[in-house]
Design a protein around this motif. Structure first.
Motif, PDB file in Angstrom:
ATOM      1  N   PHE A 130       0.618  -1.432  -0.090  1.00  0.00           N
ATOM      2  CA  PHE A 130       0.193   0.015  -0.108  1.00  0.00           C
ATOM      3  C   PHE A 130       0.944   1.230   0.023  1.00  0.00           C
TER       4      PHE A 130
ATOM      5  N   LEU B  85       0.614   3.856  -2.954  1.00  0.00           N
ATOM      6  CA  LEU B  85      -0.686   4.538  -2.941  1.00  0.00           C
ATOM      7  C   LEU B  85      -0.555   5.871  -2.209  1.00  0.00           C
ATOM      8  N   THR B  86       0.369   6.247  -1.468  1.00  0.00           N
ATOM      9  CA  THR B  86       0.516   7.659  -0.669  1.00  0.00           C
ATOM     10  C   THR B  86       0.453   8.772  -1.836  1.00  0.00           C
TER      11      THR B  86
ATOM     12  N   ARG C 120      -2.005   9.438  -3.703  1.00  0.00           N
ATOM     13  CA  ARG C 120      -2.629   8.896  -5.109  1.00  0.00           C
ATOM     14  C   ARG C 120      -4.197   9.149  -5.066  1.00  0.00           C
ATOM     15  N   GLY C 121      -4.802   9.635  -6.120  1.00  0.00           N
ATOM     16  CA  GLY C 121      -6.130   9.980  -6.373  1.00  0.00           C
ATOM     17  C   GLY C 121      -6.424  11.446  -5.833  1.00  0.00           C
TER      18      GLY C 121
ATOM     19  N   GLU D  78      -8.945  11.018  -9.817  1.00  0.00           N
ATOM     20  CA  GLU D  78      -9.622   9.891  -9.325  1.00  0.00           C
ATOM     21  C   GLU D  78      -9.268   8.573 -10.154  1.00  0.00           C
TER      22      GLU D  78
ATOM     23  N   ARG E 209      -6.593   1.270  -4.533  1.00  0.00           N
ATOM     24  CA  ARG E 209      -7.101   2.250  -3.538  1.00  0.00           C
ATOM     25  C   ARG E 209      -8.382   1.470  -3.126  1.00  0.00           C
TER      26      ARG E 209
ATOM     27  N   TRP F  25      -7.149  -0.895  -0.688  1.00  0.00           N
ATOM     28  CA  TRP F  25      -6.698  -0.472   0.558  1.00  0.00           C
ATOM     29  C   TRP F  25      -7.798  -0.193   1.317  1.00  0.00           C
ATOM     30  N   GLU F  26      -8.948   0.626   0.561  1.00  0.00           N
ATOM     31  CA  GLU F  26     -10.201   0.882   1.576  1.00  0.00           C
ATOM     32  C   GLU F  26     -10.725  -0.354   2.016  1.00  0.00           C
TER      33      GLU F  26
ATOM     34  N   PRO G  84      -4.192   7.567   0.596  1.00  0.00           N
ATOM     35  CA  PRO G  84      -4.657   7.725  -0.632  1.00  0.00           C
ATOM     36  C   PRO G  84      -6.186   8.132  -0.686  1.00  0.00           C
TER      37      PRO G  84
ATOM     38  N   ARG H 167     -10.034   8.415  -0.920  1.00  0.00           N
ATOM     39  CA  ARG H 167     -11.183   7.371  -0.733  1.00  0.00           C
ATOM     40  C   ARG H 167     -11.941   6.960  -2.028  1.00  0.00           C
ATOM     41  N   VAL H 168     -12.399   5.967  -2.317  1.00  0.00           N
ATOM     42  CA  VAL H 168     -13.187   5.434  -3.209  1.00  0.00           C
ATOM     43  C   VAL H 168     -14.534   5.320  -3.043  1.00  0.00           C
TER      44      VAL H 168
END
Length: 382
Positions: free
Chosen positions: A23, A26-27, A29-30, A35, A42, A45-46, A86, A88-89
């Protein structure tokens, strides 16, 4: 229940321990206009966060949340932003649809949808705006008729964030023939993976497309998936908009501060800080951000004032970034294969224009402030 500072420490230590290994990449990102970045990562990760109880922290315990206080929720969002975790999705489900169901949904709707939102196994988008009903939401023309045991939906939604990734959409549709304005609207929960639904991404100035058009041509919704009473969807839709401007904006402001600090560093590095006018604007930006935080922490703060304030502040920061960069801001830095490759400052400038439009345009926020706070006469509508 732990204190706010104990909760903050727990969040910080968990992120420090888990935002590592697979993970770690992913720092940062998004986020707005980004997005598309590492979406699958991501999402994973969530779902990892969900497995450890770090999604929906503000939801009541009986609905799968932690029952976190307002102060604890603020601490969570701030620490998440400070960790540069990252984007959130599942935020539309967690922060908008979930709280709406908790407040207005049936027990069956809660049992059906809340667990998958918390686990981030079903993603949501919001079907409000239309080509002729964006800022004027009460002018919705998408219609739905109940026949053959289902709601049949026809119409178009636009500027629908993340519809191309979502499995479900909360749709505001006119269900009472001949109804006008706020009356006769219903709040429907509609699956997107079905015949009669087409999602078309909208390509923006930045070249990305997190917004979409969604077309409904005979799409179906279960009669049990109307939130609130049929025809009473306006009140439910307004409740959703109220949740949209909750404590998560404090985490957003941490991101704003990171952008401002980076811009000050750029101004110092390229000599722009020596310009007294630019230096004054940077100071004013810092003061403005402090005012935003103070307002967000004030109990009972008016959501329209907050939205109007942060949207204009962020748009102005994008303009300031272009002036700090000077002539270099006018040149895209791509190669022959991708000549339109924008840097972060150019993306900030272009995308922050949308801040003053989405989640309620500046025009609408001013109208709400005038009518609800200042008590001025209501706008005359046809």
């Amino acid at each position: 229940m732990s204190s706010v500072e104990e909760f903050r420490t727990e969040v910080r230590e968990w992120l420090l321990t888990h935002l590592t290994g697979r993970f770690a990449a992913l720092t940062g990102r998004g986020g707005p206009d980004r997005e598309h970045e590492a979406f699958a990562g991501r999402l994973a990760w969530e779902q990892h966060m969900a497995a450890h109880g770090w999604t929906c922290v503000g939801w009541p315990v009986e609905h799968g949340g932690r029952g976190a206080s307002t102060g604890q929720q603020i601490a969570f969002h701030e620490e998440y932003a400070l960790a540069d975790a990252p984007a959130r999705v599942g935020h539309i489900g967690e922060q908008l649809l979930g709280p709406t169901l908790i407040a207005h949904g049936t027990q069956e709707q809660k049992r059906r949808f809340l667990p998958s939102i918390r686990a981030v196994t079903e993603l949501w988008c919001q079907g409000y705006s239309e080509p002729d009903a964006g800022s004027d939401l009460a002018a919705v023309r998408t219609r739905a008729a109940l026949r053959d045991g289902a709601w049949h939906i026809d119409g178009q939604k636009t500027w629908t964030s993340l519809a191309h990734e979502a499995q479900w959409c909360s749709v505001l549709a006119r269900t009472t023939p001949g109804s006008h304005r706020h009356a006769g609207l219903s709040y429907l929960l509609v699956p997107l993976d079905q015949p009669g639904v087409e999602v078309r991404p909208i390509v923006q100035l930045t070249g990305t497309s997190e917004f979409n058009e969604v077309f409904f041509d005979g799409a179906r919704a279960d009669p049990a998936h109307v939130v609130g009473a049929p025809g009473g969807g306006w009140a439910v839709a307004m409740a959703t908009l109220g949740f949209e401007r909750g404590v998560s904006t404090l985490g957003q402001q941490v991101g704003f501060r990171r952008e401002l600090d980076a811009l000050v560093g750029l101004a110092r590095a390229n000599g722009a800080l020596a310009d007294p006018l630019l230096r004054d604007r940077l100071v004013r930006a810092w003061i403005g951000l402090e005012a935003l935080r103070a307002a967000a922490l004030r109990p009972g703060a008016e959501p329209s004032l907050a939205k109007l304030s942060w949207a204009r502040w962020h748009r102005d920061l994008g303009e300031l970034a272009m002036d700090v960069r000077g002539a270099a801001s006018l040149v895209a830095t791509g190669d022959a294969g991708d000549p339109y490759d924008l840097d972060d400052w150019q993306r900030l400038f272009l995308f922050s224009r949308a801040d003053t439009i989405y989640a309620g345009s500046d025009e609408i926020q001013r109208t709400l402030i005038a009518e609800r706070i200042l008590g001025l006469p209501k706008e005359v509508r046809a």
